[in-house]
Design a protein around this motif. Structure first.
Motif, mmCIF file in Angstrom:
data_model
loop_
_atom_site.group_PDB
_atom_site.id
_atom_site.type_symbol
_atom_site.label_atom_id
_atom_site.label_comp_id
_atom_site.label_asym_id
_atom_site.label_seq_id
_atom_site.Cartn_x
_atom_site.Cartn_y
_atom_site.Cartn_z
ATOM 1 N N ALA A 77 -58.626 26.892 56.953
ATOM 2 C CA ALA A 77 -58.179 25.535 57.321
ATOM 3 C C ALA A 77 -56.663 25.511 57.511
ATOM 4 C CB ALA A 77 -58.609 24.534 56.255
ATOM 5 N N CYS A 78 -55.940 26.191 56.640
ATOM 6 C CA CYS A 78 -54.479 26.271 56.801
ATOM 7 C C CYS A 78 -54.132 26.966 58.114
ATOM 8 C CB CYS A 78 -53.851 27.008 55.617
ATOM 9 S SG CYS A 78 -53.819 26.057 54.086
ATOM 10 N N TRP A 79 -54.783 28.082 58.391
ATOM 11 C CA TRP A 79 -54.527 28.805 59.637
ATOM 12 C C TRP A 79 -54.816 27.924 60.841
ATOM 13 C CZ3 TRP A 79 -57.501 33.606 57.598
ATOM 14 C CH2 TRP A 79 -56.638 34.420 56.866
ATOM 15 N N GLN A 80 -55.894 27.158 60.771
ATOM 16 C CA GLN A 80 -56.261 26.289 61.884
ATOM 17 C C GLN A 80 -55.169 25.263 62.170
ATOM 18 O OE1 GLN A 80 -60.370 25.083 62.229
ATOM 19 N NE2 GLN A 80 -59.737 22.991 62.626
ATOM 20 N N LEU A 81 -54.508 24.791 61.124
ATOM 21 C CA LEU A 81 -53.437 23.800 61.279
ATOM 22 C C LEU A 81 -52.085 24.433 61.592
ATOM 23 C CD1 LEU A 81 -54.294 21.482 58.268
ATOM 24 C CD2 LEU A 81 -54.724 21.029 60.693
ATOM 25 N N GLY A 82 -52.004 25.739 61.486
ATOM 26 C CA GLY A 82 -50.719 26.412 61.650
ATOM 27 C C GLY A 82 -49.893 26.371 60.384
ATOM 28 N N ALA A 83 -50.525 26.003 59.280
ATOM 29 C CA ALA A 83 -49.844 25.980 57.980
ATOM 30 C C ALA A 83 -49.933 27.365 57.347
ATOM 31 C CB ALA A 83 -50.489 24.935 57.063
ATOM 32 N N LEU A 84 -49.065 27.611 56.398
ATOM 33 C CA LEU A 84 -49.044 28.883 55.697
ATOM 34 C C LEU A 84 -49.711 28.710 54.340
ATOM 35 C CD1 LEU A 84 -45.309 29.653 56.451
ATOM 36 C CD2 LEU A 84 -47.292 30.547 57.663
ATOM 37 N N ALA A 85 -50.689 29.538 54.049
ATOM 38 C CA ALA A 85 -51.370 29.497 52.758
ATOM 39 C C ALA A 85 -50.651 30.435 51.802
ATOM 40 C CB ALA A 85 -52.823 29.915 52.914
ATOM 41 N N GLY A 86 -50.273 29.899 50.648
ATOM 42 C CA GLY A 86 -49.584 30.690 49.631
ATOM 43 C C GLY A 86 -50.461 30.848 48.405
ATOM 44 N N PRO A 87 -51.132 31.994 48.280
ATOM 45 C CA PRO A 87 -52.007 32.175 47.128
ATOM 46 C C PRO A 87 -51.219 32.257 45.827
ATOM 47 C CG PRO A 87 -51.793 34.231 48.344
ATOM 48 C CD PRO A 87 -51.067 33.172 49.142
ATOM 49 N N VAL A 88 -51.793 31.647 44.789
ATOM 50 C CA VAL A 88 -51.198 31.688 43.457
ATOM 51 C C VAL A 88 -52.247 32.284 42.526
ATOM 52 C CG1 VAL A 88 -50.182 30.355 41.569
ATOM 53 C CG2 VAL A 88 -49.782 29.660 43.940
ATOM 54 N N ASN A 89 -51.899 33.323 41.827
ATOM 55 C CA ASN A 89 -52.825 34.020 40.936
ATOM 56 C C ASN A 89 -53.397 33.053 39.905
ATOM 57 O OD1 ASN A 89 -53.958 35.590 38.833
ATOM 58 N ND2 ASN A 89 -52.605 37.306 39.323
ATOM 59 N N SER A 90 -54.718 32.947 39.869
ATOM 60 C CA SER A 90 -55.362 31.996 38.965
ATOM 61 C C SER A 90 -55.353 32.453 37.508
ATOM 62 C CB SER A 90 -56.799 31.733 39.419
ATOM 63 O OG SER A 90 -57.563 32.923 39.367
ATOM 64 N N HIS A 91 -54.848 33.647 37.249
ATOM 65 C CA HIS A 91 -54.774 34.140 35.880
ATOM 66 C C HIS A 91 -53.389 33.929 35.249
ATOM 67 C CE1 HIS A 91 -58.763 35.836 36.014
ATOM 68 N NE2 HIS A 91 -58.469 36.375 37.185
ATOM 69 N N LEU A 92 -52.498 33.316 35.997
ATOM 70 C CA LEU A 92 -51.163 33.064 35.459
ATOM 71 C C LEU A 92 -51.189 31.964 34.407
ATOM 72 C CD1 LEU A 92 -49.001 33.085 38.724
ATOM 73 C CD2 LEU A 92 -49.223 34.910 37.024
ATOM 74 N N LYS A 93 -50.211 32.018 33.520
ATOM 75 C CA LYS A 93 -50.022 30.953 32.536
ATOM 76 C C LYS A 93 -49.427 29.743 33.259
ATOM 77 C CE LYS A 93 -49.218 34.201 28.810
ATOM 78 N NZ LYS A 93 -48.259 34.716 27.837
ATOM 79 N N THR A 94 -49.566 28.583 32.651
ATOM 80 C CA THR A 94 -49.087 27.340 33.260
ATOM 81 C C THR A 94 -47.626 27.448 33.670
ATOM 82 O OG1 THR A 94 -50.674 26.066 31.978
ATOM 83 C CG2 THR A 94 -48.810 24.857 32.917
ATOM 84 N N GLU A 95 -46.785 27.991 32.787
ATOM 85 C CA GLU A 95 -45.354 28.114 33.091
ATOM 86 C C GLU A 95 -45.115 29.038 34.282
ATOM 87 O OE1 GLU A 95 -46.588 29.088 29.928
ATOM 88 O OE2 GLU A 95 -46.380 27.045 29.164
ATOM 89 N N GLU A 96 -45.928 30.082 34.386
ATOM 90 C CA GLU A 96 -45.785 31.014 35.500
ATOM 91 C C GLU A 96 -46.202 30.362 36.821
ATOM 92 O OE1 GLU A 96 -46.583 35.253 33.243
ATOM 93 O OE2 GLU A 96 -48.314 33.945 33.633
ATOM 94 N N VAL A 97 -47.268 29.572 36.783
ATOM 95 C CA VAL A 97 -47.691 28.845 37.984
ATOM 96 C C VAL A 97 -46.576 27.904 38.416
ATOM 97 C CG1 VAL A 97 -49.294 27.121 38.905
ATOM 98 C CG2 VAL A 97 -50.165 29.015 37.513
ATOM 99 N N GLU A 98 -46.001 27.180 37.455
ATOM 100 C CA GLU A 98 -44.901 26.269 37.769
ATOM 101 C C GLU A 98 -43.744 27.018 38.413
ATOM 102 O OE1 GLU A 98 -44.027 24.394 34.032
ATOM 103 O OE2 GLU A 98 -45.803 23.100 34.140
#
Length: 119
Positions: A77-98
């Protein structure tokens, strides 16, 4: 457009036109599956939803999701819109995600409702 110069949405469209009922995606976790046509319809609905929130070409969208069919749909869906998808590791701690999201150019995020981040 000549062969080899297509982008991802164009390639998907081409596959839908050539073989709409062929299975494209299977989720082993819960036995769901999508044909090319069903997948494209799901991507189109997701892209329309993102567009309704003002997401468009050049925007960065953080994907705070586990590996899943929904993750793949969000990417397409991001590609279709020309947006860039930025994956964030789902195993990170809350502070790391932030930190990851805060140090990206992302102003938007897609997350999974059941997603839990480490502590």
């Amino acid at each position: 457009m000549s062969e080899g110069n297509e982008n991802i949405p164009q390639l998907l469209h081409k596959r839908v036109a050539a073989d709409p009922d062929k299975v494209f995606l299977i989720s082993e976790a819960d036995d769901r599956q999508w044909t090319y046509s069903e997948f494209k319809q799901t991507v189109d609905r997701t892209a329309a939803f993102l567009r309704s929130y003002g997401i468009g070409k050049g925007d960065v969208v953080s994907l705070l999701m586990p590996n899943s069919p929904e993750y793949i749909v969000a990417y397409f869906a991001c590609w279709q819109l020309g947006a860039l998808a930025g994956p964030v590791n789902s195993h990170l701690k809350t502070e790391e995600v932030e930190w990851v999201v805060g140090n990206s150019e992302s102003q938007n995020a897609i997350g999974a409702g059941e997603q839990r981040f480490g502590r």
